[in-house]
Structure formats: structure tokens, C-alpha cells
Scaffold this active site. Structure first.
Site, PDB file in Angstrom:
ATOM      1  N   TYR A  90      25.741 -42.217  21.203  1.00 56.65           N
ATOM      2  CA  TYR A  90      24.398 -42.343  20.644  1.00 56.65           C
ATOM      3  C   TYR A  90      23.501 -43.168  21.561  1.00 56.65           C
ATOM      4  O   TYR A  90      22.383 -42.760  21.898  1.00 56.65           O
ATOM      5  CB  TYR A  90      24.481 -42.975  19.252  1.00 56.65           C
ATOM      6  CG  TYR A  90      23.135 -43.363  18.670  1.00 56.65           C
ATOM      7  CD1 TYR A  90      22.341 -42.414  18.021  1.00 56.65           C
ATOM      8  CD2 TYR A  90      22.655 -44.667  18.777  1.00 56.65           C
ATOM      9  CE1 TYR A  90      21.109 -42.757  17.493  1.00 56.65           C
ATOM     10  CE2 TYR A  90      21.424 -45.023  18.250  1.00 56.65           C
ATOM     11  CZ  TYR A  90      20.648 -44.069  17.609  1.00 56.65           C
ATOM     12  OH  TYR A  90      19.419 -44.414  17.101  1.00 56.65           O
ATOM     13  N   LYS A 120      20.137 -42.170  23.584  1.00 58.69           N
ATOM     14  CA  LYS A 120      18.855 -42.815  23.291  1.00 58.69           C
ATOM     15  C   LYS A 120      18.326 -43.590  24.495  1.00 58.69           C
ATOM     16  O   LYS A 120      17.109 -43.691  24.702  1.00 58.69           O
ATOM     17  CB  LYS A 120      18.993 -43.736  22.080  1.00 58.69           C
ATOM     18  CG  LYS A 120      19.112 -42.996  20.753  1.00 58.69           C
ATOM     19  CD  LYS A 120      17.839 -42.227  20.405  1.00 58.69           C
ATOM     20  CE  LYS A 120      17.892 -41.628  19.017  1.00 58.69           C
ATOM     21  NZ  LYS A 120      16.642 -40.931  18.643  1.00 58.69           N
TER      22      LYS A 120
END
Length: 244
Positions: A155, A159
Site C-alpha cells: 500500500y 501511495k
């Protein structure tokens, strides 16, 4: 830029923060395209809600982690409204991936949804905006890309890429398409958080509370309507958590 009469596409706009942001833009007079992957009922409800505000709205199913999915959303929006002036790359996935249990599928899913999707949006919508005189793109990053916590490696890798993507696309699409990002902190916490976990998050901010989707919506409105002199920026909205 003024939102009145403009067309706004919000990926993942059927629920949670995305829907709140879309609603605020509809209130400013924008026509809204709600992209969704599986939330068909919520998307239909959102479209009905936005139409009561006196604007037009359209729900478009599409997997924005794929080229064909993003192109389909773009084409449906252009077919209905003629052009797109604003894109909010909001669609995201977030779930724990402890390093000892991590699979290649976890990595691929996170990169596809959280990074490839925004890249495709910036690319395909950005070229359309450039060819039609300009526009605004708002990506959604995360406050913790500079202070990542454990168990979310794919993740945060994705990001973090959104931060770089924002700066790259701001250069590629300049001077007529402005590309910025919002890096939210604790806004809508996961539904499985216990009261004790929520209190811990609150204590970790300088303002000692959880944020509100309105904080993200108002930041997006600033980037779209409040200024035409900000591009390549990442605005952190985290109640000061980054500096605690």
C-alpha cells in the site's frame, strides 16, 4: 477554474470520502460522473442525490486499475457531457499485508489500484483536458508515505508512487492541466477499528481528534476553485499527525 457547469469525474465516488467530495462539487454546480467497480446501488443513490441539487450526474462502472476501464469511464463522460474538466483519482484499496504473509497478488492488487489507476487517469484524462484547453486533476495519496507503519508495505509503496506521479504529471501536462495531490490522515477509519484503537489514533494527532470527509472536500475545492497557481503540490490533511 469555476465548477459551475464543469464536468467532474470521481473514481470510487459512490461511497465514503469520494461521495462526500463529489457532493460538494455538485453543490458548486458541477455535473458529476461517479465511477464505481462493485458499488452499483450506492452509485445509483449518489446519482439520484446529486440530481436533486440541480445538476446532471452519471454512474459509470469500470475497473480503473486497467487501461480499458479508465478509457471507458472517460469515453462515457465525454459522450454524456462533451468534455471533462476535473478528475479526482480517489479509488483505493487498503488492507493489512504482513510481510510474512504477503503474496504477489497483494503486491499486484495494490500497485494496480493505488498507483496504476491514478497513472492511467492522469494520462488518459490529462491528454483530453490538454486538448480541450485545460483542467484540474487531484490525486489521493496518504500522509504516512514519509512515515509508513508496519504491515502495509505494498500500500505505502503504491501511495508513495502517487506522490511522484503527481509531480511528474504536473510537468508533463503543464501549463494548462494542473495536477496536485491530497494526503489524508485519519479521516474515516476502517470499520473494524475498536474504540481503543480509535482513541489511540486521536491521541496521535496534534488536534486530538479524527478528521472529517469535509476536510478533504474543502481541500479539493481549494485546489480546483481556490487557486490556479498551485501544481505539483501534495497537501497533507492529517491534524498534525505527521509532525507528532
Amino acid at each position: 477554474m469555476k465548477l459551475d457547469g464543469a464536468t467532474v469525474v470521481v473514481t470510487g465516488g459512490a461511497r465514503r470520502v469520494g461521495r462526500h467530495v463529489a457532493r460538494r462539487m455538485a453543490e458548486r454546480g458541477a455535473n458529476i460522473v461517479v465511477n464505481y467497480r462493485t458499488s452499483a446501488d450506492e452509485a445509483a443513490e449518489a446519482v439520484g442525490e446529486f440530481k436533486t441539487l440541480g445538476v446532471d450526474a452519471l454512474a459509470v462502472q469500470g475497473d480503473v486499475s486497467t487501461y480499458d476501464g479508465v478509457a471507458a469511464v472517460r469515453d462515457a463522460a465525454i459522450h454524456r457531457f462533451g468534455s471533462v474538466e476535473v478528475l479526482v483519482n480517489n479509488a483505493s484499496i487498503y488492507y493489512p499485508t504482513p510481510i510474512d504473509e504477503l503474496t504477489e497478488d497483494d503486491l499486484d492488487r495494490n500497485i494496480a489500484v493505488n498507483l496504476k489507476g491514478p497513472f492511467l487517469g492522469c494520462w488518459l484524462f490529462g491528454l483530453h483536458m490538454r486538448d480541450h484547453g485545460g483542467g484540474k486533476i487531484v490525486n489521493v495519496a496518504d500522509w504516512a508515505v514519509d512515515r509508513p507503519y508496519k504491515n502495509y508495505a505494498p500500500y505505502f509503496a503504491a501511495k508513495g508512487g502517487v506522490v511522484a506521479l503527481t509531480k511528474v504529471m504536473a510537468k508533463e501536462l503543464a501549463p494548462t492541466v494542473l495536477v496536485n495531490a491530497i494526503a489524508p490522515g485519519p479521516i474515516l477509519l476502517p470499520e473494524d477499528f475498536t474504540p481503543e484503537m480509535i482513541r489511540g489514533v486521536e491521541r496521535a494527532t496534534l488536534v486530538k481528534r479524527i478528521g472529517n470527509p469535509e476536510d478533504i472536500a474543502q481541500t479539493a475545492l481549494y485546489l480546483i476553485e481556490g487557486t490556479d497557481f498551485v501544481t505539483g503540490a501534495v497537501i497533507t490533511v492529517d491534524g498534525g499527525r505527521q509532525v507528532v
